[in-house]
Design a protein around this motif. Sequence first.
Motif, PDB file in Angstrom:
ATOM      1  N   SER A  99       0.537  -0.845   0.326  1.00  0.00           N
ATOM      2  CA  SER A  99       0.005   0.270   0.395  1.00  0.00           C
ATOM      3  C   SER A  99       1.314   1.423  -0.328  1.00  0.00           C
ATOM      4  O   SER A  99       1.462   1.158   0.319  1.00  0.00           O
ATOM      5  N   LEU A 137       1.098   3.768   1.854  1.00  0.00           N
ATOM      6  CA  LEU A 137       1.273   4.362   2.896  1.00  0.00           C
ATOM      7  C   LEU A 137       2.340   3.466   3.547  1.00  0.00           C
ATOM      8  O   LEU A 137       3.061   4.232   3.987  1.00  0.00           O
ATOM      9  N   GLN A 161      -4.125  -8.052   1.164  1.00  0.00           N
ATOM     10  CA  GLN A 161      -5.001  -9.039  -0.047  1.00  0.00           C
ATOM     11  C   GLN A 161      -3.867  -9.814  -0.685  1.00  0.00           C
ATOM     12  O   GLN A 161      -2.815  -8.475  -1.380  1.00  0.00           O
ATOM     13  N   ARG A 220       0.732  -4.470   4.025  1.00  0.00           N
ATOM     14  CA  ARG A 220       0.226  -3.015   5.393  1.00  0.00           C
ATOM     15  C   ARG A 220       1.461  -2.388   5.839  1.00  0.00           C
ATOM     16  O   ARG A 220       2.037  -2.506   6.036  1.00  0.00           O
ATOM     17  N   ALA A 221       0.639  -1.145   5.824  1.00  0.00           N
ATOM     18  CA  ALA A 221       1.283  -0.508   6.883  1.00  0.00           C
ATOM     19  C   ALA A 221       1.930  -1.477   8.331  1.00  0.00           C
ATOM     20  O   ALA A 221       2.972  -1.042   8.493  1.00  0.00           O
ATOM     21  N   ASP A 222       1.248  -1.926   8.905  1.00  0.00           N
ATOM     22  CA  ASP A 222       1.737  -2.901   9.796  1.00  0.00           C
ATOM     23  C   ASP A 222       2.394  -3.736   9.247  1.00  0.00           C
ATOM     24  O   ASP A 222       3.139  -3.761  10.591  1.00  0.00           O
ATOM     25  N   ARG A 234       5.007  -1.984  10.072  1.00  0.00           N
ATOM     26  CA  ARG A 234       5.648  -1.269  11.243  1.00  0.00           C
ATOM     27  C   ARG A 234       5.761  -2.502  11.793  1.00  0.00           C
ATOM     28  O   ARG A 234       7.127  -2.190  12.816  1.00  0.00           O
ATOM     29  N   HIS A 272       5.278   2.208  15.202  1.00  0.00           N
ATOM     30  CA  HIS A 272       4.316   2.483  16.105  1.00  0.00           C
ATOM     31  C   HIS A 272       3.227   3.510  17.048  1.00  0.00           C
ATOM     32  O   HIS A 272       2.914   4.339  16.078  1.00  0.00           O
ATOM     33  N   GLN A 283       4.259   7.446  14.687  1.00  0.00           N
ATOM     34  CA  GLN A 283       3.020   6.577  13.652  1.00  0.00           C
ATOM     35  C   GLN A 283       1.365   7.066  14.699  1.00  0.00           C
ATOM     36  O   GLN A 283       0.614   8.456  14.092  1.00  0.00           O
ATOM     37  N   ARG A 284       1.284   6.418  15.231  1.00  0.00           N
ATOM     38  CA  ARG A 284       0.355   7.221  16.481  1.00  0.00           C
ATOM     39  C   ARG A 284       0.540   8.636  16.793  1.00  0.00           C
ATOM     40  O   ARG A 284      -0.603   9.230  17.299  1.00  0.00           O
ATOM     41  N   ARG A 318      -0.712  10.517  13.937  1.00  0.00           N
ATOM     42  CA  ARG A 318      -2.052  11.096  13.946  1.00  0.00           C
ATOM     43  C   ARG A 318      -3.668  11.213  14.622  1.00  0.00           C
ATOM     44  O   ARG A 318      -3.829  12.098  14.333  1.00  0.00           O
ATOM     45  N   PRO A 348      -6.616  14.542  12.627  1.00  0.00           N
ATOM     46  CA  PRO A 348      -7.027  14.173  11.636  1.00  0.00           C
ATOM     47  C   PRO A 348      -6.481  14.817  10.602  1.00  0.00           C
ATOM     48  O   PRO A 348      -6.490  13.936   9.552  1.00  0.00           O
ATOM     49  N   ARG A 355      -4.219  10.329   1.060  1.00  0.00           N
ATOM     50  CA  ARG A 355      -3.822   9.471   2.810  1.00  0.00           C
ATOM     51  C   ARG A 355      -2.410   9.913   3.049  1.00  0.00           C
ATOM     52  O   ARG A 355      -1.293   9.217   2.314  1.00  0.00           O
ATOM     53  N   VAL A 380      -9.944   9.017  -8.207  1.00  0.00           N
ATOM     54  CA  VAL A 380      -9.506   9.000  -7.059  1.00  0.00           C
ATOM     55  C   VAL A 380      -9.293   7.888  -6.727  1.00  0.00           C
ATOM     56  O   VAL A 380      -7.628   8.322  -5.560  1.00  0.00           O
ATOM     57  N   ARG A 403      -5.129   7.648  -5.231  1.00  0.00           N
ATOM     58  CA  ARG A 403      -4.572   7.537  -4.141  1.00  0.00           C
ATOM     59  C   ARG A 403      -3.338   6.208  -4.077  1.00  0.00           C
ATOM     60  O   ARG A 403      -2.926   5.968  -3.358  1.00  0.00           O
ATOM     61  N   ASP A 442     -10.572  -3.348   3.169  1.00  0.00           N
ATOM     62  CA  ASP A 442      -9.491  -3.585   1.260  1.00  0.00           C
ATOM     63  C   ASP A 442     -10.072  -2.087   1.317  1.00  0.00           C
ATOM     64  O   ASP A 442      -9.741  -1.991   0.211  1.00  0.00           O
ATOM     65  N   PRO A 498      -6.896   1.436   1.903  1.00  0.00           N
ATOM     66  CA  PRO A 498      -5.211   0.820   1.327  1.00  0.00           C
ATOM     67  C   PRO A 498      -5.012   1.290   3.056  1.00  0.00           C
ATOM     68  O   PRO A 498      -4.649   2.578   2.904  1.00  0.00           O
ATOM     69  N   GLY A 499      -3.805   0.879   4.251  1.00  0.00           N
ATOM     70  CA  GLY A 499      -3.311   1.362   4.820  1.00  0.00           C
ATOM     71  C   GLY A 499      -4.059   1.888   6.112  1.00  0.00           C
ATOM     72  O   GLY A 499      -3.287   2.233   7.085  1.00  0.00           O
ATOM     73  N   ASP A 536      -5.217   1.484  10.047  1.00  0.00           N
ATOM     74  CA  ASP A 536      -4.783   0.626  10.960  1.00  0.00           C
ATOM     75  C   ASP A 536      -6.151   0.990  11.984  1.00  0.00           C
ATOM     76  O   ASP A 536      -6.281   1.736  13.275  1.00  0.00           O
ATOM     77  N   ALA A 560      -5.674   1.019  16.288  1.00  0.00           N
ATOM     78  CA  ALA A 560      -5.102   2.454  16.921  1.00  0.00           C
ATOM     79  C   ALA A 560      -6.665   3.148  16.882  1.00  0.00           C
ATOM     80  O   ALA A 560      -7.383   4.152  16.962  1.00  0.00           O
ATOM     81  N   ASP A 576     -14.045   9.641  10.242  1.00  0.00           N
ATOM     82  CA  ASP A 576     -12.829  10.290  10.699  1.00  0.00           C
ATOM     83  C   ASP A 576     -11.833  10.094  11.198  1.00  0.00           C
ATOM     84  O   ASP A 576     -10.724  10.650  10.367  1.00  0.00           O
ATOM     85  N   GLY A 577     -12.301   9.190  12.063  1.00  0.00           N
ATOM     86  CA  GLY A 577     -11.216   7.841  12.219  1.00  0.00           C
ATOM     87  C   GLY A 577      -9.746   7.658  10.677  1.00  0.00           C
ATOM     88  O   GLY A 577      -8.161   7.989  11.198  1.00  0.00           O
ATOM     89  N   GLU A 620     -10.020   9.058   8.004  1.00  0.00           N
ATOM     90  CA  GLU A 620      -9.922  10.021   6.648  1.00  0.00           C
ATOM     91  C   GLU A 620     -10.647   9.660   5.544  1.00  0.00           C
ATOM     92  O   GLU A 620     -10.094   9.359   4.910  1.00  0.00           O
ATOM     93  N   LEU A 673     -16.476   9.290  -0.975  1.00  0.00           N
ATOM     94  CA  LEU A 673     -15.426   8.305  -1.624  1.00  0.00           C
ATOM     95  C   LEU A 673     -15.828   6.279  -0.999  1.00  0.00           C
ATOM     96  O   LEU A 673     -15.824   5.646  -1.876  1.00  0.00           O
TER      97      LEU A 673
END
Lengths: 462, 84
Positions: free
Chosen positions: A159, A161, A181, A186-188, A191, A199, A202-203, A206, A210, A336, A364, A368, B16, B19-20, B22, B25, B34-35, B37, B41
């Motif tokens: 991804s 991220l 998939q 993935r980001a996790d 991490r 980790h 990143q938190r 975050r 936002p 993102r 879009v 991304r 799914d 992407p990415g 978390d 958290a 919101d969490g 973002e 869409l």
Amino acid sequence: MTEFTMPSLGADMDEGTLVEWLVNPGDAVSKGDVVAVVETAKSTIEVECFDSGTVSALLVAPGTKVPVGTPMAVIGPATEPTAHTPAPQPTEPSPGFYPAPVRAVTRAGDAVSTPLVRHLAQKKDIDLSTMHGSGKGGQITRADVEKAASPPRHRVPASPLARRLARSLDVDLEGVRGTGQNGTVRADDVRAAAGKRAHRTQRAHRTQGPRPPAPEPPAMPPSGAPPVRPSVKSRPDTLTTGAPTTRSAISALMTRANRDIPHYYLSTTIDLAAATAWMLNRNANGPVGERLVPAALLLKSAALAARQVPQLNGYWKDGAFVPADGVRLGIAVSLRGGGLAAPALANADTMSLPELMKALRDLVSRARRGRLRASEIADPTLTVTNLGDQGVETVFGVIYPPQVALVGLGCVVERPVAVEGMLTVHPTVTATLSADHRASDGATGARFLAALDRLLQGPEEL
Amino acid sequence: MNRDEAFELIKQVLTDVVPGADLDALSPDENFRDGLEMDSLDFLNFIEALSGRTGLPLPETDYPSLNTLNACADYVASRTPTAY
């Protein structure tokens, strides 16, 4: 015989890095085929070719940064015989790879290889006519054949991220087990590979807030998903990480915009009761996948308004306004993990709403993932920034040169409105216009916002 | 589908479509639009995928009940048959 050159993917692009070839020598290509992936200071773009024919030579190795206009491949006539066994593309820059003399690709004659090399090639089932020699005079060496025979290095699926994280945490994606998939990293996963320290970082990031601050200049393509490159660490000078480069690209363009363009700003609040009611009714009676979002109605209206007020749809070039042929609506898309992309929705004024909705979702989602096409970022004629989803009510943006206006849309909020002398509550949106005073006057801008309002009062006509 | 299954399914769908994302958290009562973002869409992608996985129509009027992991899990669990 034509050359495929490093394209200019925006007024402010001077150079680009070839990320990967999607074709091999010997491949037949048609006009419009995506042949390469190029990374600019701002994003990663799939580049189409503008000729049909057969790729006869790749002149630039992946990982190489070259100025706009540099020949990167030679495309021969379509009649040229296509190789049966295209050689896997070389995956590492090697000094002799670039010159690729034309005679080396015409036939595997004695001049370009030795009997030993030919024998090796035969054993490994490699077609020498599709190879570029790295030896003297383009001669194909044993090393070339062995390199061609080794499987091409795969780009690890990950991804955006995850890629960014991997870069900032110095994690090699090749070594990370993907849990997404089809094994997508993935980001996790990154991490986990980098340990707890990452980790927490990143938190903390975050929870700072936002969203980026509201009136972020629109229209700046993204940090996107710069590709994994095995040699990033060894070449820090040429391959800077996404974010700072993106920031400096935004910085340069917005500084120019604010210095050169005398902006004027207009704002109006538009009643969306009719548009919202129509949309809800339509969505309730159709499949989930065909539902519309308010943004689709707003964008379609903006595109139609741009057609009705052509003085705002075009470019400022050489001291004069040049109206554009059609409406290519630039859509500022927040990415993102930060950054912006502004792909263009071509013919947004003539598309039906369902078509526009489909195109918007596709655009879009690819913006991304960092995979836009060159034709989609070619200069939009008018950009719309929609910060509604961030909860912002009003946005006055900075115009993206050489365009002459920018439309800002806030969130749809319920506000008290007067209807036939009675106070009631309706969904509304604040629409703004930032326009270039060299190209138009306030009255023209006012006509645009009035048109936008009028169009949104008749949603069934959109 | 029981509530735990619904909860896991929703997390899966969110992973799914964003992407990415978390999800560790994310608090189960936090508005995930919101969490994570998510824009309109993204949310539509989520609704479409969740509808496809559950067979529920998920009308737009119910969107306010589909904003948090907990609310969403309650919604899905109460409307789908439980497998035994």
